[in-house]
Design an enzyme around this catalytic site. Sequence first.
Site, PDB file in Angstrom:
ATOM      1  N   ILE A 114     103.316 -46.824  19.778  1.00 60.65           N
ATOM      2  CA  ILE A 114     103.245 -45.899  18.797  1.00 60.65           C
ATOM      3  C   ILE A 114     101.764 -45.838  19.279  1.00 60.65           C
ATOM      4  O   ILE A 114     101.661 -44.496  19.595  1.00 60.65           O
ATOM      5  CB  ILE A 114     103.148 -45.977  17.123  1.00 60.65           C
ATOM      6  CG1 ILE A 114     104.500 -46.216  16.928  1.00 60.65           C
ATOM      7  CG2 ILE A 114     102.896 -44.321  16.572  1.00 60.65           C
ATOM      8  CD1 ILE A 114     104.936 -46.481  15.579  1.00 60.65           C
ATOM      9  N   ASP A 152      93.807 -53.719  21.292  1.00 61.14           N
ATOM     10  CA  ASP A 152      94.455 -54.229  21.765  1.00 61.14           C
ATOM     11  C   ASP A 152      94.954 -55.692  22.358  1.00 61.14           C
ATOM     12  O   ASP A 152      94.001 -56.431  22.961  1.00 61.14           O
ATOM     13  CB  ASP A 152      95.539 -53.368  22.800  1.00 61.14           C
ATOM     14  CG  ASP A 152      97.189 -53.806  21.852  1.00 61.14           C
ATOM     15  OD1 ASP A 152      97.308 -52.451  21.835  1.00 61.14           O
ATOM     16  OD2 ASP A 152      98.055 -54.879  22.235  1.00 61.14           O
ATOM     17  N   TYR A 183     106.117 -59.639   5.361  1.00 62.67           N
ATOM     18  CA  TYR A 183     105.544 -58.385   5.821  1.00 62.67           C
ATOM     19  C   TYR A 183     105.293 -56.982   4.984  1.00 62.67           C
ATOM     20  O   TYR A 183     104.018 -56.835   5.073  1.00 62.67           O
ATOM     21  CB  TYR A 183     106.591 -57.640   7.540  1.00 62.67           C
ATOM     22  CG  TYR A 183     106.279 -56.775   7.807  1.00 62.67           C
ATOM     23  CD1 TYR A 183     104.862 -56.712   8.799  1.00 62.67           C
ATOM     24  CD2 TYR A 183     107.190 -55.662   8.182  1.00 62.67           C
ATOM     25  CE1 TYR A 183     104.862 -55.312   9.123  1.00 62.67           C
ATOM     26  CE2 TYR A 183     107.001 -54.203   8.645  1.00 62.67           C
ATOM     27  CZ  TYR A 183     105.738 -54.191   9.764  1.00 62.67           C
ATOM     28  OH  TYR A 183     105.999 -53.383  10.271  1.00 62.67           O
TER      29      TYR A 183
END
Length: 325
Positions: free
Chosen positions: A12, A31, A149
């Site tokens: 994304i 990242d 999560y």
Amino acid sequence: MNVLITGGAGFIGSHLAEVLLERGDEVFIIDDLSTGSVENIEHLQSHPRFHYTFDTVMNRPIMAELVDRADCIFHLAAAVGVRLIVESPVRTIETNVKGTEIVLDLASKKKKTVIIASTSEVYGKSNAIPFSEDGDLVMGATTKGRWSYACSKALDEFLALAYWKEKQCPTIVVRLFNTVGPRQSGRYGMVIPRLVQQALVGQSLTVYGTGMQSRCFTWVGDVVNALVQLSLHPDSVGEIFNIGSTQEVTIQDLALLIKEMTGSQSDLLYVPYDQAYESGFEDMDRRIPSLGKIQDLIGYKPTIDLTGIVGAVIEYVKQKELAIR
Ligand code: UDP
């Protein structure tokens, strides 16, 4: 604007970087390449307004510099993918909670706008369909890894809203519903790229459980456009928004559609959840967003239907395979 995207080499994040560059922004990404990849941003690396750092959001000094330079932060870096989450719960919890704490703490010092990517997983086992942003979250037992999560992301949401309320740091929370498109990898479990890959190489299409569970898949282009619009809208601050589609499909029908659209001879292989993930695994039967809130604020409307989404993924996987050969 100077914009920072954490997780900017992810599926994304890389699409978001493209849109922001087109808009004329100076785009910085960070990242750690855990699930993101250099390949996702290869086409952007020579762009004069694109800047990348390969490091973790938990590296506070690096993050302090990046956040300082940014007017707006899209925090997309997270442990994602049900398979990965079940296999690495420690990493999931630590990345999702510590990473967000660092981003919010640094951003709040200079009141930078932060968009926090959450997930439809937070609705858990709720059956209040369609899910609306102010609905109850229904979690499973803490012994079942999957829910770590959802809980870690729910905690991120609490933190984001608390930073707005208590410290006036402008935060916006988005709950993404099964985002799909080119560059999403099937390696971490996501169903559409996995089944497309299987269909194209003639392997059986793995349908977990009965295949009667359903999802609403969302085009990545719709998600990133919504993220940009929300980041610019003053009334989105301190709010939570679902971003998704309401076109519901069972996983069995999805597998049949992929088989048909690829012209594959593959059969469907039904795999019990405890073999696919872990013993006692709980899935969500249905997951449909209420889109009224985001529609009212920014006129959000999905632009591509399921067939269009699957078609784009098929094209992408085919091209990738060709590039490897
Ligand atoms: N799934 C499947 N076969 C696969 C991978 C996933 O049947 O090879 C199912 C999974 O059990 C879930 C749905 O597809 O019911 C969507 O899974 P995904 O991991 O893409 O996203 P989730 O909605 O679970 O976050």
